[in-house]
Scaffold this active site. Structure first.
Site, short mmCIF file in Angstrom:
data_model
loop_
_atom_site.label_atom_id
_atom_site.label_comp_id
_atom_site.label_asym_id
_atom_site.label_seq_id
_atom_site.Cartn_x
_atom_site.Cartn_y
_atom_site.Cartn_z
CB SER A 362 43.35 40.95 47.47
OG SER A 362 44.40 40.01 47.21
NE ARG A 363 37.50 35.34 48.81
CZ ARG A 363 36.86 35.60 47.65
NH1 ARG A 363 37.43 35.22 46.45
NH2 ARG A 363 35.56 36.06 47.65
CB VAL A 364 46.81 36.88 48.02
CG1 VAL A 364 48.23 36.75 48.40
CG2 VAL A 364 46.33 35.70 47.10
#
Length: 499
Positions: A362-364
């Site tokens: 998850s790039r968040v």
């Protein structure tokens, strides 16, 4: 009546007469085949403009050529004949939207198909819209609780994020999405499920499952089934996101699922080849990347100045034999903010959901987690990463030192805890309590085959007896020292009684 009064009346009538001129742009069908019509005479039509045929069907102008217009037909093309009249409407393709659409099943052009009557609406939204710009957006830091432990703990999703669900067929991609919808009950989230090219029987089962879970009250289903024309499969996701935007414009949070974009790309390829557009890699047209980027960029979280609200997107992509380096998967991976990778091998080993934690990201990241989850999940990620490394290594050597054995045992229990039944989303506070027990070593001496039984008992017992801890996690999103002491005591008490 005298002649003069007749003349006077006629003069009045002539003075009051206003000529009403109605201009219609009319063309003729040159040829029609496979849901496509070539039309002549509509020289000043716009791209994506709606046209109507003699039999009442609607079409959309997609190809604007020198001597003809390529129109995709949104409906039954069998009754359209060569030489039929075609009228341009002057309107870009739009759908009717209203709050009454919640709980309904609509087709790709927003018309109800669930037999529950007409949907009353006063507003229309165009299905194509420019995505919100950077200035209007807000960074993603509010969690979307999916109720799935492995996602909420290790691959967290935030409101306004686009998280791809990718894997081979029959690995549980739709199940993950449906669990996420079921878990939104009471979370102040509206859900839109877009079914692209799926069997009607599958959709009916899915609808029944959502109704049984009380989720249809806040959900809209957009259906372009496998039995319908490719044009409807192409339009459906844009219709879905327009419905989502209608609710976002009211400042609400929306979760949209595209199931699946592989079939969407195939439908667009079919239309493009019929319209004689030049094929590129894997016979897809050159603008297939733009097809998905203009759709997925419409998912965002807007700042208060621009009305607030958010759209979180879960696009689904089906791979062939786990090949994520194929054309469409790599395209969508590059557009989204992370992916949840489901693996066939894990699925058949009984690890379900079959999420490959190593390939998923998850790039968040943890900015989309509550503090309490961040605290317990940080060590869980580490435990699993070390377990994966040591598992491969331990197959070759039998003499392992104590700390390595401990890490292996902790990893086995972590994998067991992350297993979950389908259609059984778990509340965030329950997840935090169980993961706390796991990462703080309380489960290290519980036999691996008894972990699920231990987890179920602990969840029930701790909810009854660790009320302070649960209240803190629910309200303040983090526990205090007092809450932690209470939970530790409750876990120890439960273990003593359980053994």
């Amino acid at each position: 009546m005298s002649n003069s009064s007749i003349v006077e009346n006629l003069r009045k009538e002539i003075e009051n007469f206003k000529a009403q001129i109605k201009v219609e742009k009319v063309g003729k069908v040159m040829e029609v085949f496979d849901g496509i019509a070539k039309v002549s005479g509509l020289s000043d039509i716009k791209s994506s403009e709606m046209v109507t045929f003699l039999n009442g069907e609607t079409g959309v102008a997609l190809n604007l050529e020198e001597d003809a217009v390529g129109v995709i037909i949104l409906g039954d093309f069998s009754k359209i004949k060569e030489g039929d009249e075609v009228k341009a409407t002057g309107r870009i393709l739009e759908i009717s939207v209203s709050n009454n659409i919640l709980g309904r099943v609509v087709n790709a052009i927003g018309a109800p198909v669930d037999g529950k009557g007409v949907i009353k609406s006063e507003k229309t939204y165009p299905i194509e819209k420019v995505a919100p710009g950077v200035i209007t957006r807000l960074s993603v830091d509010q969690p979307v609780a999916t109720g799935i432990k492995v996602i909420d703990a290790i691959i967290p999703v935030g409101r306004g994020q686009r998280e791809l669900i990718i894997g081979d067929r029959q690995t549980g991609k739709t199940a993950l999405a449906i669990d996420a919808i079921l878990n939104q009950k009471g979370q102040n989230m509206i859900c839109v499920y877009v079914s692209i090219g799926q069997k009607d029987s599958k959709l009916r089962k899915l609808q029944a499952r959502l109704e049984a879970g009380g989720a249809m009250a806040y959900t809209v289903i957009v259906n372009a089934s496998a039995s319908e024309a490719a044009a409807l499969s192409y339009i459906a996701p844009y219709t879905g996101v327009s419905i989502a935007e209608y609710f976002m414009d009211q400042g609400k949070d929306v979760l949209i699922i595209y199931d699946d974009l592989s079939k969407h790309a195939v439908a667009y390829r079919e239309i493009s080849l019929l319209l004689r557009r030049p094929p590129g890699r894997e016979a897809y047209p050159g603008d297939v990347f733009y097809l998905h980027s203009r759709l997925l960029e419409r998912a965002c979280r807007r700042n208060e100045k621009y009305g607030g609200g958010s759209i979180t997107a879960f696009p689904i992509i089906e791979t062939q034999a786990g090949d994520i380096s194929a054309y469409i998967p790599t395209n969508v991976i590059s557009i989204t903010d992370g992916q949840i990778f489901l693996e066939t091998d894990l699925f058949y080993k009984g690890i379900r959901p079959a999420v490959n934690v190593g390939s998923s990201v998850s790039r968040v990241g943890s900015s989309a987690q509550i503090k309490a989850m961040k605290k317990v999940a940080g060590t869980l990620k580490l435990d699993l990463a070390q377990f994966r490394e040591l598992e491969a290594f331990s197959q070759f050597g039998s003499d392992l030192d104590e700390s390595t054995k401990r890490q292996l045992e902790r990893g086995k229990r972590a994998i067991e805890v992350l297993k979950q039944l389908q259609y059984a989303p778990i509340k965030t506070e329950h997840q935090v309590a169980v993961l706390y027990a796991l990462t703080r070593g309380f489960m290290d001496d519980v036999p691996v085959n008894k972990i699920k039984e231990f987890e179920a008992g602990l969840t029930e017992y701790s909810e009854q007896n660790a009320k302070t801890f649960y209240k803190e996690v629910k309200e303040a999103k983090m526990w205090t020292d007092k809450g932690e002491v209470e939970l530790k005591k409750v876990i120890e008490d439960f273990k003593n009684g359980w053994n």
